[in-house]
Design a protein around this motif. Structure first.
Motif, PDB file in Angstrom:
ATOM      1  N   VAL A  28      12.429  -2.412  -1.763  1.00 61.39           N
ATOM      2  CA  VAL A  28      12.833  -1.054  -2.110  1.00 61.39           C
ATOM      3  C   VAL A  28      13.022  -0.931  -3.619  1.00 61.39           C
ATOM      4  O   VAL A  28      12.563   0.018  -4.252  1.00 61.39           O
ATOM      5  CB  VAL A  28      14.124  -0.653  -1.364  1.00 61.39           C
ATOM      6  CG1 VAL A  28      14.640   0.693  -1.840  1.00 61.39           C
ATOM      7  CG2 VAL A  28      13.879  -0.638   0.135  1.00 61.39           C
ATOM      8  N   GLY A  38      10.922   1.516  -6.175  1.00 60.18           N
ATOM      9  CA  GLY A  38      11.570   2.579  -6.936  1.00 60.18           C
ATOM     10  C   GLY A  38      11.462   2.413  -8.444  1.00 60.18           C
ATOM     11  O   GLY A  38      11.353   3.389  -9.165  1.00 60.18           O
ATOM     12  N   GLY A  39      11.496   1.184  -8.904  1.00 59.17           N
ATOM     13  CA  GLY A  39      11.410   0.964 -10.351  1.00 59.17           C
ATOM     14  C   GLY A  39      12.621   0.258 -10.931  1.00 59.17           C
ATOM     15  O   GLY A  39      12.618  -0.119 -12.092  1.00 59.17           O
ATOM     16  N   SER A  40      13.675   0.070 -10.112  1.00 55.94           N
ATOM     17  CA  SER A  40      14.863  -0.548 -10.703  1.00 55.94           C
ATOM     18  C   SER A  40      14.676  -2.053 -10.881  1.00 55.94           C
ATOM     19  O   SER A  40      15.253  -2.644 -11.796  1.00 55.94           O
ATOM     20  CB  SER A  40      16.108  -0.246  -9.875  1.00 55.94           C
ATOM     21  OG  SER A  40      16.044  -0.867  -8.629  1.00 55.94           O
ATOM     22  N   GLU A  64      11.905  -3.441 -11.841  1.00 54.43           N
ATOM     23  CA  GLU A  64      11.162  -3.487 -13.088  1.00 54.43           C
ATOM     24  C   GLU A  64      12.108  -3.378 -14.284  1.00 54.43           C
ATOM     25  O   GLU A  64      12.007  -4.119 -15.254  1.00 54.43           O
ATOM     26  CB  GLU A  64      10.176  -2.313 -13.068  1.00 54.43           C
ATOM     27  CG  GLU A  64       9.300  -2.181 -14.244  1.00 54.43           C
ATOM     28  CD  GLU A  64       8.306  -1.048 -14.049  1.00 54.43           C
ATOM     29  OE1 GLU A  64       7.337  -1.246 -13.302  1.00 54.43           O
ATOM     30  OE2 GLU A  64       8.505   0.036 -14.624  1.00 54.43           O
ATOM     31  N   ARG A  65      13.044  -2.447 -14.177  1.00 56.76           N
ATOM     32  CA  ARG A  65      13.986  -2.240 -15.277  1.00 56.76           C
ATOM     33  C   ARG A  65      14.799  -3.512 -15.535  1.00 56.76           C
ATOM     34  O   ARG A  65      14.985  -3.925 -16.680  1.00 56.76           O
ATOM     35  CB  ARG A  65      14.915  -1.074 -14.908  1.00 56.76           C
ATOM     36  CG  ARG A  65      15.823  -0.610 -16.024  1.00 56.76           C
ATOM     37  CD  ARG A  65      17.261  -1.009 -15.834  1.00 56.76           C
ATOM     38  NE  ARG A  65      17.838  -0.540 -14.585  1.00 56.76           N
ATOM     39  CZ  ARG A  65      19.036  -0.893 -14.164  1.00 56.76           C
ATOM     40  NH1 ARG A  65      19.795  -1.682 -14.894  1.00 56.76           N
ATOM     41  NH2 ARG A  65      19.480  -0.479 -13.006  1.00 56.76           N
ATOM     42  N   VAL A  66      15.266  -4.145 -14.465  1.00 54.70           N
ATOM     43  CA  VAL A  66      16.080  -5.348 -14.651  1.00 54.70           C
ATOM     44  C   VAL A  66      15.216  -6.511 -15.151  1.00 54.70           C
ATOM     45  O   VAL A  66      15.669  -7.337 -15.937  1.00 54.70           O
ATOM     46  CB  VAL A  66      16.807  -5.708 -13.340  1.00 54.70           C
ATOM     47  CG1 VAL A  66      17.599  -6.991 -13.497  1.00 54.70           C
ATOM     48  CG2 VAL A  66      17.737  -4.575 -12.929  1.00 54.70           C
ATOM     49  N   LEU A  67      13.967  -6.556 -14.726  1.00 48.53           N
ATOM     50  CA  LEU A  67      13.085  -7.646 -15.159  1.00 48.53           C
ATOM     51  C   LEU A  67      12.812  -7.609 -16.663  1.00 48.53           C
ATOM     52  O   LEU A  67      12.449  -8.623 -17.250  1.00 48.53           O
ATOM     53  CB  LEU A  67      11.751  -7.597 -14.396  1.00 48.53           C
ATOM     54  CG  LEU A  67      11.781  -8.004 -12.923  1.00 48.53           C
ATOM     55  CD1 LEU A  67      10.416  -7.795 -12.284  1.00 48.53           C
ATOM     56  CD2 LEU A  67      12.217  -9.440 -12.748  1.00 48.53           C
ATOM     57  N   VAL A  68      12.979  -6.445 -17.281  1.00 52.01           N
ATOM     58  CA  VAL A  68      12.747  -6.349 -18.727  1.00 52.01           C
ATOM     59  C   VAL A  68      14.004  -6.694 -19.531  1.00 52.01           C
ATOM     60  O   VAL A  68      13.981  -6.736 -20.743  1.00 52.01           O
ATOM     61  CB  VAL A  68      12.196  -4.947 -19.105  1.00 52.01           C
ATOM     62  CG1 VAL A  68      11.864  -4.849 -20.579  1.00 52.01           C
ATOM     63  CG2 VAL A  68      10.951  -4.644 -18.311  1.00 52.01           C
ATOM     64  N   THR A  69      15.118  -6.955 -18.863  1.00 55.40           N
ATOM     65  CA  THR A  69      16.301  -7.411 -19.595  1.00 55.40           C
ATOM     66  C   THR A  69      16.187  -8.925 -19.817  1.00 55.40           C
ATOM     67  O   THR A  69      15.398  -9.590 -19.139  1.00 55.40           O
ATOM     68  CB  THR A  69      17.602  -7.135 -18.820  1.00 55.40           C
ATOM     69  OG1 THR A  69      17.640  -7.974 -17.678  1.00 55.40           O
ATOM     70  CG2 THR A  69      17.702  -5.681 -18.384  1.00 55.40           C
ATOM     71  N   ARG A 108      15.633 -15.139 -14.868  1.00 57.61           N
ATOM     72  CA  ARG A 108      15.040 -14.789 -13.570  1.00 57.61           C
ATOM     73  C   ARG A 108      15.710 -15.589 -12.447  1.00 57.61           C
ATOM     74  O   ARG A 108      15.899 -15.096 -11.348  1.00 57.61           O
ATOM     75  CB  ARG A 108      13.532 -15.074 -13.583  1.00 57.61           C
ATOM     76  CG  ARG A 108      12.766 -14.204 -14.572  1.00 57.61           C
ATOM     77  CD  ARG A 108      12.555 -12.825 -14.009  1.00 57.61           C
ATOM     78  NE  ARG A 108      11.963 -11.906 -14.962  1.00 57.61           N
ATOM     79  CZ  ARG A 108      10.675 -11.571 -14.987  1.00 57.61           C
ATOM     80  NH1 ARG A 108       9.839 -12.112 -14.136  1.00 57.61           N
ATOM     81  NH2 ARG A 108      10.235 -10.702 -15.862  1.00 57.61           N
ATOM     82  N   ARG A 164       4.915  -5.216  -2.722  1.00 59.66           N
ATOM     83  CA  ARG A 164       5.217  -3.838  -2.349  1.00 59.66           C
ATOM     84  C   ARG A 164       4.665  -3.391  -1.013  1.00 59.66           C
ATOM     85  O   ARG A 164       4.447  -2.201  -0.797  1.00 59.66           O
ATOM     86  CB  ARG A 164       4.672  -2.860  -3.400  1.00 59.66           C
ATOM     87  CG  ARG A 164       5.247  -3.091  -4.764  1.00 59.66           C
ATOM     88  CD  ARG A 164       4.920  -1.903  -5.626  1.00 59.66           C
ATOM     89  NE  ARG A 164       5.316  -2.172  -6.994  1.00 59.66           N
ATOM     90  CZ  ARG A 164       5.294  -1.272  -7.947  1.00 59.66           C
ATOM     91  NH1 ARG A 164       4.894  -0.069  -7.680  1.00 59.66           N
ATOM     92  NH2 ARG A 164       5.677  -1.575  -9.146  1.00 59.66           N
ATOM     93  N   THR A 192       5.513  -9.928 -11.192  1.00 60.16           N
ATOM     94  CA  THR A 192       4.874  -8.953 -12.065  1.00 60.16           C
ATOM     95  C   THR A 192       4.751  -7.692 -11.239  1.00 60.16           C
ATOM     96  O   THR A 192       4.455  -7.742 -10.062  1.00 60.16           O
ATOM     97  CB  THR A 192       3.459  -9.387 -12.472  1.00 60.16           C
ATOM     98  OG1 THR A 192       2.703  -9.558 -11.291  1.00 60.16           O
ATOM     99  CG2 THR A 192       3.494 -10.654 -13.281  1.00 60.16           C
ATOM    100  N   LEU A 193       5.043  -6.584 -11.872  1.00 58.45           N
ATOM    101  CA  LEU A 193       5.012  -5.351 -11.081  1.00 58.45           C
ATOM    102  C   LEU A 193       4.005  -4.387 -11.678  1.00 58.45           C
ATOM    103  O   LEU A 193       3.556  -4.552 -12.780  1.00 58.45           O
ATOM    104  CB  LEU A 193       6.401  -4.728 -11.060  1.00 58.45           C
ATOM    105  CG  LEU A 193       7.434  -5.597 -10.357  1.00 58.45           C
ATOM    106  CD1 LEU A 193       8.821  -5.143 -10.699  1.00 58.45           C
ATOM    107  CD2 LEU A 193       7.215  -5.506  -8.853  1.00 58.45           C
TER     108      LEU A 193
END
Ligand SMILES: Nc1ncnc2c1ncn2[C@@H]1O[C@H](COP(=O)(O)OP(=O)(O)OP(=O)(O)O)[C@@H](O)[C@H]1O
Ligand SMILES: [Mg+2]
Lengths: 340, 268
Positions: free
Chosen positions: B97, B101-103, B105-110, B114, B179, B267-268
């Motif tokens: 999920v 949604g994209g969240s 991805e957002r956390v992976l860029v911090t 991992r 996904r 990777t998304l």
């Protein structure tokens, strides 16, 4: 700030290779505001994903904020902010909590993260929903939360993928105001994608146009428009006089794409008919030219000298859509629809 | 970089790299657990299926031979492992999920490690499982489940180790299916039911044909279930407990290895 050479990404979908990004070279210096403009599926998000270390390139190199994305992705992640095309917040988390955690993921202390979160909640108008869970927010509120998340750690380089999608005009203006302030006060470098033509035109200092995974133009919006599209002049002359008028227009050195047309009687209202003549319709000549406002009086004088009656004249400054049309033969608006 | 905007560049804290890693695990864990503390929906959903089995299937075991004294003493420890397989095994869906949604991805860029992203999430699943296990145990006490405190504590600790492994495996699967929820569920069910049926949670495998008993010996969960039964009977020194601990440790090690690898390569 960003330097790529031959950056390429292919996807394999059901045995077929999709060439999403085909060898792009980007150089963005510190403090620049660059818009990546292109139709759906052009490769904007894929490029951004590579630059933000989310996706390894198939080929090519990229140095982002001084870090090679292949060998030092962590270094790049520390220095960049990323606001993706999707929703950055998790459904079941509270708005303020998400911001505080994001700050702490970036190494802020708890107190600093809370202070920064409150600051952003205020600037982005999210104070009223701060304790709600993200799934209960409206689309625009949610988008503003995404933006706040990307700004938590005050990155020196900010990537935004279609940031204004879903925002109403008021909030779009707010967002731009905020982005402008980031640059003025902190010198933040900003790289964003958009398919809003007007936005790229008025806000970005530099526009890179991408189509089918390739950068096909890269300059200031003004120069792109002047060099690639030019102004469009339309003069309305009496019926049957289009051919002669076109001949005269053709003598203007930079005139090109000269076309003639016909207006039906009444089509252009009373102005279409010369005074004292029956309204029998009119002919039009349209062409592109450099520096239209200066050319137009000259043209009218030349038409006068040739005893041609100028009924109406119009100069239209080009848009970035005209630039895209000139480059690809397609309108960005149409491309958008077929891609979507 | 002449600007001073990047206030957040993390310097290794006083605790050094290991301290920073633990801090990151703690942060991920705290974020994951926060919605559960408000509305423990995951906790409750994960308990529904085992409760159905306890209410509708448990009584059928009443007169069965080969289960020892009380059939609850035999059945409940197995049910705890079943929660781990089914409830914790579904944890990866949450990652799907997030990816959609994209969240994620957002956390992976911090700059978050991992591995910390994976371990923090896994610990939340393991803790949920622990609470579920403790609740079921307490719930069954009035129905004739004898509570040997040390045995139950050891049994629940073993359960946590299994939960770490199964949770990580579920995350690894979610990250591998890219996904596709349908693929996730297909693989998950395909793995779960044979593992459940051959582990002897529902019926004693020894009562079946020899080939089934032989197959069950290749199922690590069989050893875990046997160990849970020994521990709940208060027999902490039983060899079965040792084999179960080994099996649980192996599940956890393999799960963590695959999960961390999946998160590192995400990777998304
Ligand atoms: N994960 C993926 N797997 C397969 N194909 C992909 C994947 N991501 C992108 N593509 C393909 O790569 C191409 C470029 O996609 P991308 O998302 O970069 O476009 P975009 O310019 O961001 O478009 P939009 O304006 O719609 O966001 C498209 O043809 C898309 O279908
Ligand atoms: Mg996109």
């Amino acid at each position: 700030m960003i330097h790529t050479r031959g950056l390429t990404r292919h996807f394999r979908v059901k045995g077929e290779v999709v060439e999403a990004v085909r060898g792009i070279d980007i150089d963005v210096e510190e403090g620049e505001l660059v818009a990546f403009l292109g139709p759906n599926g052009a490769g904007k998000s894929t490029s951004l994903r590579m630059l933000t270390t989310l996706l390894p390139p198939t080929a090519g190199t990229a140095i982002v904020a001084g870090c090679d994305i292949r060998t030092d992705p962590l270094g790049a992640r520390r220095r960049i902010g990323y606001i993706g095309q999707g929703r950055g917040s998790g459904d079941q988390f509270r708005v303020r909590d998400e911001l505080v955690f994001q700050g702490r993921f970036h190494g802020l202390s708890r107190a600093a993260a809370r202070r920064r979160a409150d600051e952003l909640l205020a600037t982005l108008g999210l104070e009223a929903v701060a304790t709600r869970v993200a799934s209960t927010l409206s689309g625009g509120q949610r988008r503003r939360l995404d933006i706040a998340l990307g700004l938590m750690h005050r990155p020196e380089l900010l990537f935004l993928d279609e940031p204004a999608t879903g925002l109403d005009p008021h909030n779009r203006a707010n967002l731009w105001e905020h982005i402008r302030r980031l640059r003025e006060e902190h010198g933040t470098t900003i790289f964003l994608t958009t398919h809003y033509l007007d936005e790229a035109d008025t806000m970005a200092e530099r526009v890179m146009i991408i189509d089918h995974g390739r950068v096909i133009a890269d300059d200031t919006p003004e120069r792109l428009k002047a060099d690639l599209a030019g102004d469009r002049i339309t003069v309305t002359v009496g019926k049957g006089e289009a051919a002669r008028a076109a001949e005269i227009a053709a003598r203007i050195p930079t005139a090109h794409e000269i076309t003639t047309g016909r207006q039906a009687p009444d089509a252009a209202g009373p102005a279409a008919a010369a005074p004292g003549r029956p309204d029998e319709g009119a002919d039009t000549v349209t062409f592109r030219v450099k520096n239209g406002p200066a050319v137009l009086p000259e043209l009218v004088r030349a038409l006068d000298a040739a005893e041609l009656w100028t009924v109406a004249a119009e100069v239209r400054r080009p848009t970035l859509d005209d630039v895209f049309l000139a480059l690809t033969g397609r309108s960005l608006r149409e491309s958008d629809q077929e891609g979507a | 970089m002449t600007t001073t905007t990047a206030t957040a560049v993390t310097a290794p804290g006083p605790l050094g790299r290991a301290g920073n890693f633990l801090r990151e695990v703690g942060l991920v864990f705290a974020r994951e657990i926060s919605p559960e503390l408000r509305v423990p929906i995951g906790l409750i959903l994960g308990m529904l299926q085992p409760l159905v089995f306890l209410v509708l299937f448990g009584p059928l075991l009443g007169g069965m031979p080969g289960l020892g004294g009380s059939h609850w003493q035999w059945f409940v420890p197995g049910i705890l492992v079943m929660i781990g397989m089914f409830g914790t095994g579904a944890a990866g869906y949450g990652v799907l999920v997030e990816a959609g949604g994209g969240s994620l991805e957002r956390v992976l860029v911090t700059p978050l490690s991992r591995a910390a992203m994976l371990i923090g999430r896994t610990l939340k699943e393991a803790l949920t499982l622990l609470v579920q296990g403790a609740l079921i145990t307490l719930l069954m006490a009035p129905f004739g489940l004898r509570i040997h405190v040390a045995g139950v504590a050891a049994g629940l600790a073993l359960l946590v180790v299994v939960g770490v492994g199964v949770g990580s495996l579920s995350f690894a699967l979610a990250l591998a299916v890219k996904r596709s929820p349908s693929l996730f569920w297909a693989v998950q069910q395909f793995a779960q039911f044979p593992l459940l049926l051959t582990s002897g949670v529902l019926l004693p495998v020894e009562a079946g044909p020899a080939w089934l008993a032989a197959v069950s010996r290749f199922n690590p969960f069989t050893y875990v279930v046997d160990a849970e039964r020994a521990l709940f009977a208060g027999d902490l020194a039983a060899p079965a407990a040792g084999y179960g601990a080994l099996a649980a440790a192996a599940i956890a090690a393999i799960g963590l290895a695959l999960g961390i690898r999946g998160m590192r390569r995400a990777t998304l």
